[in-house]
Design an enzyme around this catalytic site. Structure first.
Site, PDB file in Angstrom:
ATOM      1  N   ASP A 104      44.734  16.872  33.600  1.00 47.56           N
ATOM      2  CA  ASP A 104      43.840  17.565  34.516  1.00 47.56           C
ATOM      3  C   ASP A 104      44.699  18.230  35.588  1.00 47.56           C
ATOM      4  O   ASP A 104      45.875  17.899  35.742  1.00 47.56           O
ATOM      5  CB  ASP A 104      42.867  16.564  35.147  1.00 47.56           C
ATOM      6  CG  ASP A 104      41.701  17.245  35.832  1.00 47.56           C
ATOM      7  OD1 ASP A 104      41.617  18.482  35.768  1.00 47.56           O
ATOM      8  OD2 ASP A 104      40.878  16.537  36.438  1.00 47.56           O
ATOM      9  N   ASP A 125      35.850  11.978  32.536  1.00 47.00           N
ATOM     10  CA  ASP A 125      36.963  11.921  31.578  1.00 47.00           C
ATOM     11  C   ASP A 125      36.816  10.782  30.568  1.00 47.00           C
ATOM     12  O   ASP A 125      37.569  10.718  29.588  1.00 47.00           O
ATOM     13  CB  ASP A 125      38.294  11.722  32.316  1.00 47.00           C
ATOM     14  CG  ASP A 125      38.615  12.872  33.255  1.00 47.00           C
ATOM     15  OD1 ASP A 125      38.381  14.024  32.857  1.00 47.00           O
ATOM     16  OD2 ASP A 125      39.089  12.614  34.371  1.00 47.00           O
TER      17      ASP A 125
END
Length: 798
Positions: free
Chosen positions: A312, A552
């Site tokens: 990320d 996530d």
């Protein structure tokens, strides 16, 4: 849980008065119907099932039968294999129970108390005591305990851990609230629409805590394959050896059982599992000292093999917080006055988001002017405002919303900063009267403020390390793809200029093409993260994924190796196989290096175990075909294994080794082991044939075979231990000395006897030929492997 589902009945929905709430009777009805906000149970296996699965295995059954047979004939000294089997089983149970405890502690939701309105009275109760249709009150700092809908009031809600979007979202009457999100500001009454198992957070919890079944690392798959093959082979060979010895050769029950057991034990790499478990456990301890927590020890190997790492932007490439990098006072404005005014304005605002925190830290010394009225940031209006003591109104916010019709005039100037990865804010004086609604009058722009998440220290070196080690980086973010691309390029990520807006990806084929064509993915939803991981795996990549939010979790679960930042959500930390406790991404190279040490060392030491298996299998088949008694006893096999395999393998497995992992585990092991296994078989079978022709006593033959197999074992150990350093020389001297001591002084315990002159001479002849036989066989096997490898490479290229 299953029982509750069965007993669940449909409850009549109630639109309770927002000023009164549910009655006590309605609450009781919902509890009776299991329409309460109970905490979902973890879907991991119970401890009893874990124990059963580790104890009641095929090989434990084989060893139990062997132990019973040896007990019947009183061959106690031949049961030296039992401690290894018990240790293997115990380590397996401990590992799984530890994993279960970690998963069971998964607590995505941490809202112990919630304000509820019942029968007109407000009270604070535990979140799991709420029921469907309850009217609850949310205010700044509250975490939403169940899916709800706003009835009265307004809220600013942060759903970043759920959706991945960092902006606060305004919620008005009629808007939905997702369980697990946080209230940043505001106050509202809401009705619970989905509770318990039905809520978003609970459904995610159940998915996240399901243990992965059938997903194993290459090394573990290879070990299981070896075990399966040997498990099939030992049954007919063991039966044939016993029948031939006891019936056809008319041996005693004791001798027939011990010779059969010696062959069967020799064909099972019982110590290899223990070695790999201990090596990985030691790695876990080493990584813990570097602030890295291992949930699943197999991920150490997987991470060392990954060829794609998904990261990320926020928290991995950049620091979590924002930072002011540049301030431009626009032409015609007094720099000192504008800076002081901006400082007074910023200091008057509430510190309720990362952007304002960064602004207040940067602008700290103003003139001391206070604000009459403050308007906090709204995701709808995209600005913060204040009416200052001088009677004028000022705003700061997104250029498109603050400048509106004037935006085109400053667009080129703003875009030049945006292309560098900055988030640009415009500060100016509002010519109208401020309210909580969008601006309608012109704004006189006074300055531009450029913010960004600072690049993590060491991030560039970390990504360079991965690039040098053939690991491709994929940046998956919920932010603007251009901004992410610029930041990724600044962090040194190769191919960062290739970016795509994930909202344009519609079909599975779009994803499969995109993962090959692009490096940076922007505007990615939580479900898209999962689909990108799946697309990469379909392309036969070994995928590692880093994450820190609830958004996530499902992608982390689907990745071959999942890595979480401890500073993020509990959900990500608990469902991941590996957690960076200090949230420092620069720890990753150390983790990869540890994985390489484990895999490379176990790969080379596994060859020692497989040598024994190949030799024992071939010798057993040879004995059956020629109707000969198996020449070794179980205790002699244990003696050889102890000094040529067991002790040296544990020492070598814990050595430093940062070499790249090349080839396949099983292939590499067999290429190393096959020449030595064949050498053992050739010299021992040759000795057996000659001793039979010269009518040498069976006890002499067993001792001679023990010596020959040990000699070959030390030779292959010498080859595997290269290059020879001081530690390896000490190891070689130590194991030879230990074996010699046992042969000379405690030989009776291992079935070692004196040997005749005739047998000694035959043994010396075969001992002399072991070195050239091993050398030539190594050359032949390596030549064949090279040819096969070259042929496969050409096929792949074609």
């Amino acid at each position: 849980m299953a029982q509750e589902e069965e007993n669940r009945i449909t409850v009549e929905r109630v639109q309770a008065d927002p000023t009164v709430g549910l009655t006590r009777q309605q609450v009781d009805e919902r509890f009776a119907a299991h329409a309460d906000n109970y905490k979902v149970e973890s879907s991991t296996r119970p401890v009893s099932e874990i124990v059963k699965s580790n104890v009641f295995t095929y090989f434990n059954l084989v060893f139990l039968i062997i132990a019973i047979l040896l007990t019947i004939v009183g061959a106690w000294s031949d049961m030296m294999f039992l401690p290894i089997i018990i240790a293997n089983t115990c380590i397996g149970i401990i590992q799984e129970v530890h994993s279960k405890k970690v998963l069971d502690k998964l607590s995505i939701l941490n809202a112990p108390q919630t304000v509820v309105l019942r029968e007109g009275e407000k009270s604070q109760i535990p979140a799991d005591q709420l029921v469907l249709d309850d009217v609850v009150e949310f205010s700044a700092g509250s975490q939403i305990p169940a899916d709800a809908v706003v009835l009265e009031g307004e809220l600013q809600v942060n759903e970043s851990l759920i959706t991945g979007e960092s902006d606060e979202i305004e919620k008005k009457p009629g808007d939905s609230l997702l369980s697990g999100s946080y209230v940043v500001s505001g106050k509202a009454m809401a009705r619970l629409e989905k509770v318990g198992r039905d809520s978003y957070i609970s459904r995610l919890t159940l998915q996240a805590t399901k243990s992965k079944k059938g997903e194993q690392s290459e090394m573990i798959r290879s070990l299981n394959y070896l075990i399966m093959v040997m498990g099939i082979i030992i049954i007919p060979i063991g039966i044939a050896l016993f029948v031939q010895s006891f019936i056809y050769n008319e041996g005693t029950l004791h001798d027939s059982i011990t010779s059969m057991v010696a062959a069967v034990i020799g064909m099972i790499p019982e110590g290899l599992y223990l070695l790999s478990s201990v090596a990985m456990a030691v790695s876990s301890v080493r990584l813990a000292q570097k602030k890295v927590l291992i949930h699943d020890m197999k991920c150490i190997e997987t991470l060392a093999r990954v060829d794609v790492l998904c990261v990320d932007k926020t928290g991995t490439i950049t620091e979590p917080g924002m930072h002011v990098y540049e301030v431009e006072i626009l032409e015609g404005m007094d720099s000192e006055h504008t800076t002081a005014l901006l400082t007074d304005f910023v200091q008057a605002q509430s510190r309720d988001n990362a952007t304002m925190e960064a602004l207040q830290e940067h602008f700290s010394k103003g003139s001391g002017m206070r604000a009459k009225e403050v308007f906090s940031f709204s995701s709808e209006t995209k600005f913060s405002g204040a009416i200052m003591e001088d009677g004028r109104s000022y705003v700061i916010g997104a250029p498109e919303f603050v400048l509106r019709s004037q935006f085109e005039e400053y667009q080129e100037q703003i875009s030049s900063y945006s292309s560098k990865g900055y988030r640009v804010l415009v500060f100016g004086e509002y010519e109208g009267t401020l309210s909580r609604k969008p601006l309608t009058e012109p704004v006189i722009p006074m300055g531009l403020v450029m913010l960004a998440n600072p690049i993590r220290k060491g991030a560039k070196e970390t990504f360079t390390y991965f690039a040098n080690n053939d690991v491709e980086i994929k940046v998956i973010s919920g932010d603007n793809p251009l901004t992410v691309s610029v930041i990724a390029e600044e962090a040194g990520i190769a191919g960062a200029e290739r970016y795509v807006d994930a909202s344009t990806l519609k079909t599975r084929s779009d994803y499969e093409k995109a993962v090959e064509d692009y490096t940076v993915f922007g505007r990615v939803t939580p479900n898209q993260k999962r689909m990108l991981v799946q697309a990469l795996k379909e392309h036969k990549h070994t995928v590692a994924m880093t994450g820190d939010g609830v958004n996530d979790v499902l992608a982390l679960k689907d990745a071959d190796c999942s890595v979480a930042m401890a500073s993020g959500s509990d959900a990500a930390s608990n469902v991941s196989q590996l957690v960076l406790l200090d949230s420092d991404f620069t720890r990753m190279p150390a983790v990869v290096a540890e994985g390489r040490r484990v895999v490379n060392n176990i790969e080379r030491t596994a060859s020692l175990y497989i040598v024994k298996n190949i030799f024992s299998m071939l010798l057993a088949i040879f004995s059956v075909i020629l109707m000969l008694d198996y020449p070794l006893e179980p205790s002699q096999v244990s003696l050889i294994s102890m000094f040529t395999i067991g002790i040296p393998s544990f020492v070598l497995a814990l050595e430093p080794n940062k070499e790249l992992i090349k080839g396949h585990f099983l292939t590499n092991v067999l290429v190393r082991a096959l020449p030595a296994g064949l050498t053992d078989f050739i010299v021992v079978s040759g000795l057996v044939v000659f001793c039979r022709e010269f009518s040498v006593d069976l006890d002499c033959l067993s001792t001679s075979c023990t010596i020959l197999v040990a000699i070959v074992g030390f030779m292959i150990l010498y080859r595997i231990a290269k290059p020879m350093n001081t530690g390896h020389i000490i190891l070689m001297i130590g194991v030879v000395a230990g074996w010699s001591f046992c042969m000379l002084f405690v030989g009776d315990f291992f079935g070692i006897t004196g040997i005749s002159k005739q047998c000694t001479m035959l043994m010396l002849i075969f001992a002399i030929i072991t070195e050239p036989v091993l050398r030539y066989l190594c050359t032949v096997v390596e030549w064949i492997y090279g040819k096969v490898h070259a042929l496969r490479s050409r096929e792949v290229q074609a």
